[in-house]
Design a protein around this motif. Structure first.
Motif, PDB file in Angstrom:
ATOM      1  N   ASN A  91       0.819  -1.202   0.000  1.00 41.58           N
ATOM      2  CA  ASN A  91       0.000   0.000   0.000  1.00 41.58           C
ATOM      3  C   ASN A  91       0.859   1.260   0.000  1.00 41.58           C
ATOM      4  N   VAL A  92       0.330   2.303  -0.598  1.00 41.56           N
ATOM      5  CA  VAL A  92       0.851   3.652  -0.403  1.00 41.56           C
ATOM      6  C   VAL A  92      -0.158   4.377   0.480  1.00 41.56           C
ATOM      7  N   GLU A 130       3.783   0.558   2.703  1.00 39.54           N
ATOM      8  CA  GLU A 130       3.327  -0.394   3.711  1.00 39.54           C
ATOM      9  C   GLU A 130       3.128  -1.787   3.112  1.00 39.54           C
ATOM     10  N   TYR A 131       3.518  -2.802   3.877  1.00 34.86           N
ATOM     11  CA  TYR A 131       3.160  -4.190   3.596  1.00 34.86           C
ATOM     12  C   TYR A 131       2.103  -4.597   4.613  1.00 34.86           C
ATOM     13  N   TYR A 145       0.834  -5.320   9.829  1.00 27.73           N
ATOM     14  CA  TYR A 145       1.390  -4.467   8.784  1.00 27.73           C
ATOM     15  C   TYR A 145       2.790  -4.025   9.185  1.00 27.73           C
ATOM     16  N   LEU A 146       3.565  -3.647   8.179  1.00 28.42           N
ATOM     17  CA  LEU A 146       4.918  -3.118   8.376  1.00 28.42           C
ATOM     18  C   LEU A 146       5.035  -1.852   7.529  1.00 28.42           C
ATOM     19  N   TYR A 174      -2.364  -2.745  -3.617  1.00 32.21           N
ATOM     20  CA  TYR A 174      -2.451  -3.858  -4.570  1.00 32.21           C
ATOM     21  C   TYR A 174      -2.377  -5.168  -3.807  1.00 32.21           C
ATOM     22  N   ASN A 175      -3.383  -6.032  -3.994  1.00 26.94           N
ATOM     23  CA  ASN A 175      -3.432  -7.347  -3.347  1.00 26.94           C
ATOM     24  C   ASN A 175      -2.738  -8.376  -4.229  1.00 26.94           C
TER      25      ASN A 175
END
Length: 288
Positions: free
Chosen positions: A39-40, A59-60, A74-75, A286-287
């Protein structure tokens, strides 16, 4: 002493809706049970510290539910894009290299082979909420473990609801007076409401609220800190097979256990603490 404002993740933007979307259209992912996205995230006026924080970061995010294991986490790579204010130093500008939060829960029912459900309580968990801000030294680092009991509620509808209550052990906390001690409790409620199909995707309302209380931080420090805080997130999420967009409004009350309205000075001039009020996020992910 320097205190760093925490960064929050994309906040369950795809956890339930991603699974529902996959069931409907059978998209292809790396794993059929470990759901993940990149993610942004843009944040504005978040209030985890004594000063406003604005940031755009990478982000992950991951979630999973399989057998006895339930997970969300999340990271964040803070200030990854070099956009934000002076309180948002991150991975490339001598700030924190990484901020992480994970919420693993382990089903007591399934691990013991015992049906513990009764009334509206469907299943019981050993619940955890672990937060780690890597920081570059101990005065810029957080290391917090909440542990306790969780449950899922049967709403007799498509609405998802879960509850968790924890005791907190506080290791590092940016040099605060409650480090290395048992220090308070947290009650967390999570909820999910599917709304409608929209523009080829699924629109949902997702939220969670953390109620923190019983901390000794105010007693061990001064009136600039508090013994309680609230962070309540409210998310509208539009999910597709591989893309999702979310807007988040988060209400803070004494965010980060900073007392709203107090005057502080960290060496750059006095300022008024604004730890109560709203912060906002925009998430595009994006998944895979």
């Amino acid at each position: 002493m320097k205190y760093k404002a925490l960064i929050a993740g994309a906040l369950l933007a795809s956890s339930w809706t991603g699974a529902a979307q996959a069931a409907d259209s059978d998209p292809q992912y790396v794993s059929d049970w470990w759901h993940q996205s990149v993610n942004v995230v843009g944040s504005y006026h978040t209030r985890f510290g004594p000063q406003f924080n604005n940031d755009v970061y990478l982000e992950y995010e991951a979630f999973a539910k399989k057998d006895w294991f339930d997970f969300y986490g999340y990271l964040d790579l803070t200030n990854f894009f070099g956009v934000g204010n002076s309180n948002a130093n991150g991975v490339f500008d001598h700030g924190s290299p990484m901020f992480m939060e994970i919420e693993p829960r382990f089903s007591i029912d399934k691990l013991t082979g015992t049906d513990l459900s009764f009334g509206p309580f469907k299943e019981w968990y050993f619940a955890n909420n672990y937060i780690y801000d890597m920081g570059r030294n101990s005065d810029n680092r957080q290391n917090t473990w909440y542990m306790g009991l969780g449950t899922d509620i049967d709403t007799h509808s498509d609405i998802g609801l879960s509850l968790n209550v924890y005791a907190k052990y506080q290791w590092e906390n940016y040099g605060a007076a409650n480090e290395n001690s048992w220090d308070g409790y947290r009650f967390k409620v999570k909820y999910f409401v599917p709304i409608t199909d929209l523009w080829g995707g699924k629109l949902s309302y997702i939220g969670f609220t953390n109620f923190d209380w019983g901390s000794d931080l105010r007693d061990k420090s001064d009136r600039s800190r508090t013994s309680n805080s609230i962070a309540s997130s409210h998310i509208l999420s539009l999910n597709y097979d591989h893309w999702h967009v979310s807007t988040v409004a988060r209400y803070f009350h004494n965010g980060g256990q900073w007392a709203d309205g107090q005057e502080l000075n960290f060496g750059n001039g006095p300022f008024e603490v604004k730890s109560t009020g709203w912060g906002y996020y925009l998430v595009v992910g994006y998944n895979f």
